[in-house]
Design an enzyme around this catalytic site. Sequence first.
Site, PDB file in Angstrom:
ATOM      1  N   HIS A 270       1.106  -1.241  -0.126  1.00  0.00           N
ATOM      2  CA  HIS A 270       0.054  -0.119  -0.044  1.00  0.00           C
ATOM      3  C   HIS A 270       0.974   1.024   0.182  1.00  0.00           C
ATOM      4  O   HIS A 270       2.038   1.342   0.499  1.00  0.00           O
ATOM      5  CB  HIS A 270      -0.742  -0.096   1.231  1.00  0.00           C
ATOM      6  CG  HIS A 270      -1.891   0.995   1.388  1.00  0.00           C
ATOM      7  ND1 HIS A 270      -1.941   2.388   1.958  1.00  0.00           N
ATOM      8  CD2 HIS A 270      -3.336   0.772   1.387  1.00  0.00           C
ATOM      9  CE1 HIS A 270      -2.568   2.782   1.734  1.00  0.00           C
ATOM     10  NE2 HIS A 270      -3.913   1.964   1.433  1.00  0.00           N
TER      11      HIS A 270
ATOM     12  N   ASP B 274       2.719  -4.179   8.418  1.00  0.00           N
ATOM     13  CA  ASP B 274       1.513  -3.624   8.052  1.00  0.00           C
ATOM     14  C   ASP B 274       0.409  -4.643   8.337  1.00  0.00           C
ATOM     15  O   ASP B 274       0.061  -5.419   7.326  1.00  0.00           O
ATOM     16  CB  ASP B 274       1.546  -2.960   6.704  1.00  0.00           C
ATOM     17  CG  ASP B 274       0.372  -2.264   6.246  1.00  0.00           C
ATOM     18  OD1 ASP B 274      -0.715  -2.402   6.970  1.00  0.00           O
ATOM     19  OD2 ASP B 274       0.265  -1.625   5.041  1.00  0.00           O
TER      20      ASP B 274
ATOM     21  N   GLN C 122      -4.648  -4.910   6.927  1.00  0.00           N
ATOM     22  CA  GLN C 122      -5.889  -6.291   6.507  1.00  0.00           C
ATOM     23  C   GLN C 122      -5.833  -7.402   7.338  1.00  0.00           C
ATOM     24  O   GLN C 122      -6.952  -7.791   7.696  1.00  0.00           O
ATOM     25  CB  GLN C 122      -5.502  -6.628   4.964  1.00  0.00           C
ATOM     26  CG  GLN C 122      -5.470  -5.350   4.131  1.00  0.00           C
ATOM     27  CD  GLN C 122      -7.100  -5.055   3.819  1.00  0.00           C
ATOM     28  OE1 GLN C 122      -8.096  -5.629   4.110  1.00  0.00           O
ATOM     29  NE2 GLN C 122      -7.253  -3.684   3.651  1.00  0.00           N
TER      30      GLN C 122
ATOM     31  N   LYS D 118     -10.569  -0.489  10.126  1.00  0.00           N
ATOM     32  CA  LYS D 118     -10.828  -1.630   9.453  1.00  0.00           C
ATOM     33  C   LYS D 118     -11.145  -3.015  10.205  1.00  0.00           C
ATOM     34  O   LYS D 118     -11.290  -4.127   9.654  1.00  0.00           O
ATOM     35  CB  LYS D 118      -9.295  -2.046   8.710  1.00  0.00           C
ATOM     36  CG  LYS D 118      -9.120  -0.841   7.775  1.00  0.00           C
ATOM     37  CD  LYS D 118      -8.059  -1.037   6.662  1.00  0.00           C
ATOM     38  CE  LYS D 118      -8.186   0.003   5.804  1.00  0.00           C
ATOM     39  NZ  LYS D 118      -7.067  -0.261   4.776  1.00  0.00           N
TER      40      LYS D 118
ATOM     41  N   CYS E 243      -4.559   2.449  -3.715  1.00  0.00           N
ATOM     42  CA  CYS E 243      -3.407   2.939  -3.147  1.00  0.00           C
ATOM     43  C   CYS E 243      -2.222   2.138  -3.480  1.00  0.00           C
ATOM     44  O   CYS E 243      -1.410   1.789  -2.396  1.00  0.00           O
ATOM     45  CB  CYS E 243      -3.598   3.115  -1.812  1.00  0.00           C
ATOM     46  SG  CYS E 243      -4.749   4.358  -1.503  1.00  0.00           S
TER      47      CYS E 243
HETATM   48  C1  LIG Z   1      -6.024   0.469   4.644  1.00  0.00           C
HETATM   49  C2  LIG Z   1      -4.738   0.110   4.452  1.00  0.00           C
HETATM   50  C3  LIG Z   1      -3.475   0.938   4.901  1.00  0.00           C
HETATM   51  C4  LIG Z   1      -3.789   2.478   5.315  1.00  0.00           C
HETATM   52  O1  LIG Z   1      -4.489   2.687   6.411  1.00  0.00           O
HETATM   53  P1  LIG Z   1      -5.286   3.966   6.775  1.00  0.00           P
HETATM   54  O2  LIG Z   1      -6.381   3.702   7.987  1.00  0.00           O
HETATM   55  O3  LIG Z   1      -5.722   4.737   5.630  1.00  0.00           O
HETATM   56  O4  LIG Z   1      -3.993   4.592   7.728  1.00  0.00           O
HETATM   57  C5  LIG Z   1      -2.432   0.541   4.855  1.00  0.00           C
HETATM   58  N1  LIG Z   1      -1.840  -0.624   4.646  1.00  0.00           N
HETATM   59  C6  LIG Z   1      -2.914  -1.462   4.167  1.00  0.00           C
HETATM   60  C7  LIG Z   1      -2.601  -2.996   3.697  1.00  0.00           C
HETATM   61  C8  LIG Z   1      -4.372  -1.148   4.020  1.00  0.00           C
HETATM   62  O5  LIG Z   1      -5.239  -2.084   3.897  1.00  0.00           O
END
Ligand SMILES: *Cc1c(COP(=O)(O)O)cnc(C)c1O
Length: 404
Positions: A122, A199, A202, A225, A363
């Site tokens: 992302h 990260d 998800q 999320k 993104c």
């Molecule tokens: C949504 C997402 C992000 C960014 O999250 P924010 O809530 O916009 O800061 C980063 N990495 C992954 C894999 C995502 O799905």
Amino acid sequence: MYNVKEIRQQFPLLNRLVSGKPYIYMDNAATTQKPQSVLDAITESYSCYNANIHRGVHYLSRMATERHEQARQRIATYLNAADSSSILFVRGTTEAINLVASSYGKEHFSPGSELILSTAEHHSNIVPWQLAGEQVGLKLRVIPLLEDGSLDLATYEKLISPQTAMVAIAGISNVLGIVNPVKQMIEIAHRHKVPVLVDAAQMIAHSRVDVQDLDCDFLAFSAHKIYGPNGLGVLYGKKELLETMPPYQGGGEMIAKVSFDKTTYNELPYKFEAGTPDYVGSVALSAALDFVEELGIESIARHEAELSHQIIEGLEQIKGIRFLGTSRERAGVISFLIGDIHHYDMGMLLDQQGVAVRTGHHCAQPLMDYFGLSGTVRVSVGLYNTEEDVQAFLKAIKRTVTMF
Ligand SMILES: *Cc1c(COP(=O)(O)O)cnc(C)c1O
């Protein structure tokens, strides 16, 4: 028994009609809907405990502080973090990664330093490193993908060198839904004494996240999320690393003593939490984690896997279908294109039929470039989606295809 009909009842937005019909929400990788318990936690905080925290001697401030710190402890327990002072509140995954890139970078990046990430990251896990690394000319080394969209692990290990300052990797790709073998990747990095940031934006909603079992050095996720509030995120960091890092932002809360000559900083986690914290969001996230825990993340994952399977089977029947990423290790997220129908047209026409999906580059422009595409259609399931949702989605897709 996983009773999805009953579970849905707890999400006010899902019971709302759009043009007289229930709206089918299948854009959960972008954000999730909130159960009543999370909405109640927000209302309760503002109605009963609202006061600025950590500073007040009065009753309301003490209550708010206590609830905020209990939420931190709740999150630590959920992630199986050894110590709640390794849980930092930030605005989201994006800010968490910016914090690490900027603060860790200041201390540990030098000319020649390299950062390893994957083709499928992302933008939030690309741009902060570029920004923070600009001054020292940090080089990004990119793990390529195999045919099925999974990471090429053999190349990964070869990319690690004495120059490698960090590995930053998504637990689950927000475009391909592919589950990366992060635990194994962390083991490999640690063999070379390289720290790893996960990260988990998800991953957090689709699988168990245990920071001690993973042995990750940093882990980031966003509350929105995982059925929690928008505007709050969490950064987990190993204490011994956080201790070495300078503050990210300056202001109130993060200081021990301020004078015009010199300021000394607060201890962890407050050193990284400048300004009035989101003490409403933290309590709401805690309620979201309670909600998920009560259902059981494994049961949720099983339910979502069944729905994903039905989506893939249904889409496979359609002429011209092309999936991005075919690895079997997938969770929650499916990206595809059909014939030469533009992803944007597909999204618009699905919306007109009452189905919300995501279209575009998600993104992840470098990943789109890799596939030579401008975007895809992405369908992503959450704990409240039903087989009826899947059938309605597939029906809407089929109707759309006949329009072209
Ligand atoms: C949504 C997402 C992000 C960014 O999250 P924010 O809530 O916009 O800061 C980063 N990495 C992954 C894999 C995502 O799905």
